[in-house]
Design a protein around this motif. Structure first.
Motif, PDB file in Angstrom:
ATOM      1  N   LEU A 133       0.833  -1.204   0.000  1.00  0.00           N
ATOM      2  CA  LEU A 133       0.000   0.000   0.000  1.00  0.00           C
ATOM      3  C   LEU A 133       0.868   1.255   0.000  1.00  0.00           C
ATOM      4  N   ALA A 134       1.887   1.278   0.854  1.00  0.00           N
ATOM      5  CA  ALA A 134       2.790   2.428   0.888  1.00  0.00           C
ATOM      6  C   ALA A 134       3.501   2.607  -0.441  1.00  0.00           C
ATOM      7  N   LEU A 141       2.282  11.441  -1.388  1.00  0.00           N
ATOM      8  CA  LEU A 141       2.382  12.134  -0.093  1.00  0.00           C
ATOM      9  C   LEU A 141       1.190  11.815   0.809  1.00  0.00           C
ATOM     10  N   ILE A 142       0.771  10.549   0.781  1.00  0.00           N
ATOM     11  CA  ILE A 142      -0.314  10.088   1.650  1.00  0.00           C
ATOM     12  C   ILE A 142       0.280   9.122   2.663  1.00  0.00           C
ATOM     13  N   MET A 156       6.710   6.811   4.392  1.00  0.00           N
ATOM     14  CA  MET A 156       5.594   7.406   5.131  1.00  0.00           C
ATOM     15  C   MET A 156       4.661   6.325   5.674  1.00  0.00           C
ATOM     16  N   LEU A 157       5.259   5.188   6.079  1.00  0.00           N
ATOM     17  CA  LEU A 157       4.510   4.067   6.628  1.00  0.00           C
ATOM     18  C   LEU A 157       4.833   3.928   8.114  1.00  0.00           C
ATOM     19  N   TYR A 158       3.809   4.087   8.946  1.00  0.00           N
ATOM     20  CA  TYR A 158       3.958   4.009  10.396  1.00  0.00           C
ATOM     21  C   TYR A 158       3.231   2.773  10.912  1.00  0.00           C
ATOM     22  N   ALA A 329       1.023  18.227  10.319  1.00  0.00           N
ATOM     23  CA  ALA A 329       0.380  17.221  11.162  1.00  0.00           C
ATOM     24  C   ALA A 329       0.939  15.815  10.982  1.00  0.00           C
ATOM     25  N   TYR A 330       1.199  15.414   9.747  1.00  0.00           N
ATOM     26  CA  TYR A 330       1.592  14.040   9.486  1.00  0.00           C
ATOM     27  C   TYR A 330       3.076  13.905   9.158  1.00  0.00           C
ATOM     28  N   THR A 331       3.859  14.859   9.564  1.00  0.00           N
ATOM     29  CA  THR A 331       5.304  14.793   9.354  1.00  0.00           C
ATOM     30  C   THR A 331       5.948  14.004  10.490  1.00  0.00           C
TER      31      THR A 331
END
Length: 366
Positions: A133-134, A141-142, A156-158, A329-331
């Motif tokens: 998915l990532a 940038l999602i 950007m995968l947490y 916010a999502y950085t």
């Protein structure tokens, strides 16, 4: 509806670090949570759009057949929906997609969520699908926050799993403190049960506690139910509370088992089983699971699960952060702040690699 989200701030140098406190749910009222007419309450809908807020959160989830709380099959979806409806002062749009089991389904869902202009995605797909998915969203940038062990901060995968190793570790440490010499572990065929048992066997062995694992439905379970067990022994249930209560009630005429362990899902069970009073239950520190369980049961008439409580926290977190931190916010700077976040599942934080850290304790069931 009473808004239940409060935000506190901590300042480190010139950076504003967000410390997120969700709750208290016990004082909240909920309306309109059963108003959807388009799909059965027994499964996650293929697609749904909830709310009309400026922040758009994607929710890609499966039905939950592995929960050990006797909970709703579609509990992750219901929890995400409930979270969206609780954010009345920071309204969001929740875009729901039901996860498939193959790469083609995942690619289609990734494209669909991208087309829906989601700002971030919360998902409970497995590690391989989370990584895919990532990759599918690379360049868009999602960010993605997954319940799987699949962190990749460069993509950007947490990762915010329910932390089975921590859960098992709390049980093993309590067993050691109680001077347990042998643990009978009863498990089901579910993946959740299997993951927990795998961790339990390893961590109990490290503490030199002998284990014997028995499958539900086997003759060994019946044998254990019908005989006395050794002194300084414990039974650990990697099963639902309903099964555990039935097992213990069936030991009529046998000496009472002095030491009983449940699992983290039991904190979401709202039924009163007399035979389970006093059982040791692993729970995340500073959690609000009892209040969340009651709210979920009131809203949907069914039990929640550990997975669904985690989904609830992540939807509230991702929905509210932009109201506080704006474009940042999502950085990593915000998501990996050292103060962390606090919700129904208690305190957690993301480390520098995007992996969440939780702390577990053991409490006695009342």
């Amino acid at each position: 509806m009473i808004n239940s989200v409060s935000i506190q701030f901590a300042h480190i140098g010139r950076l504003v670090v967000v410390f997120f406190c969700i709750l208290s749910l016990a004082a909240c009222t909920v309306g309109g949570v059963n108003d959807r007419k388009t799909s059965s309450a027994n499964q996650t809908p293929e697609a749904e759009r909830i709310g009309a807020g400026t922040v758009t959160v994607g929710l890609l989830v499966n039905d939950d057949y592995d929960g050990l709380s006797d909970g709703a099959v579609n509990a992750p979806y219901l929890a995400g929906k409930l979270a969206a409806q609780k954010l009345t002062k920071t309204p969001i749009t929740l875009v729901v997609r039901r996860a498939g089991n193959d790469g083609a389904s995942l690619r289609n869902n990734a494209a669909s969520l991208r087309s829906a202009n989601v700002d971030i995605i919360v998902t409970d797909v497995d590690a391989a699908q989370s990584a895919q998915l990532a990759a599918e969203l690379s360049g868009s940038l999602i960010p993605v926050i997954t319940l799987a062990q699949a962190a990749n901060i460069d993509r950007m995968l947490y990762s915010a799993p329910t932390d089975v190793p921590g859960e098992a570790g709390a049980i093993a440490e309590q067993a050691r403190a109680l001077k347990v010499k042998k643990a009978y572990i009863i498990r089901t065929e579910s993946a959740r049960s299997g993951q927990l048992v795998g961790q339990l066997e390893g961590q109990l062995a490290q503490k030199r506690i002998q284990t014997e694992t028995i499958y539900v439905g086997s003759v060994d379970v019946t044998s254990l139910q019908q005989r006395a067990i050794e002194a300084q022994s414990a039974i650990i249930f990697a099963t639902s509370p309903k099964f555990a209560a039935s097992f213990l009630d069936g030991r009529a005429g046998q000496p009472q088992v002095r030491t009983i362990f449940g699992n983290g899902d039991w904190a979401l069970d709202t039924n009163a089983y007399a035979s389970l009073v006093g059982a040791y239950i692993p729970t995340p520190t500073e959690n609000k699971l009892s209040s969340f369980a009651q709210l979920f049961k009131t809203s949907f008439g069914q039990n929640a699960s550990i997975r669904s409580a985690t989904i609830y926290d992540l939807v509230v977190l991702t929905g509210a952060l932009p109201q506080i931190a704006g474009a940042e916010a999502y950085t990593p700077r915000i998501l990996t702040n050292d103060k962390g976040f606090k919700g129904q599942m208690g305190w957690f934080r993301f480390d520098d690699e995007g992996r969440s850290i939780r702390k577990w304790i053991v409490v006695k069931r009342q």
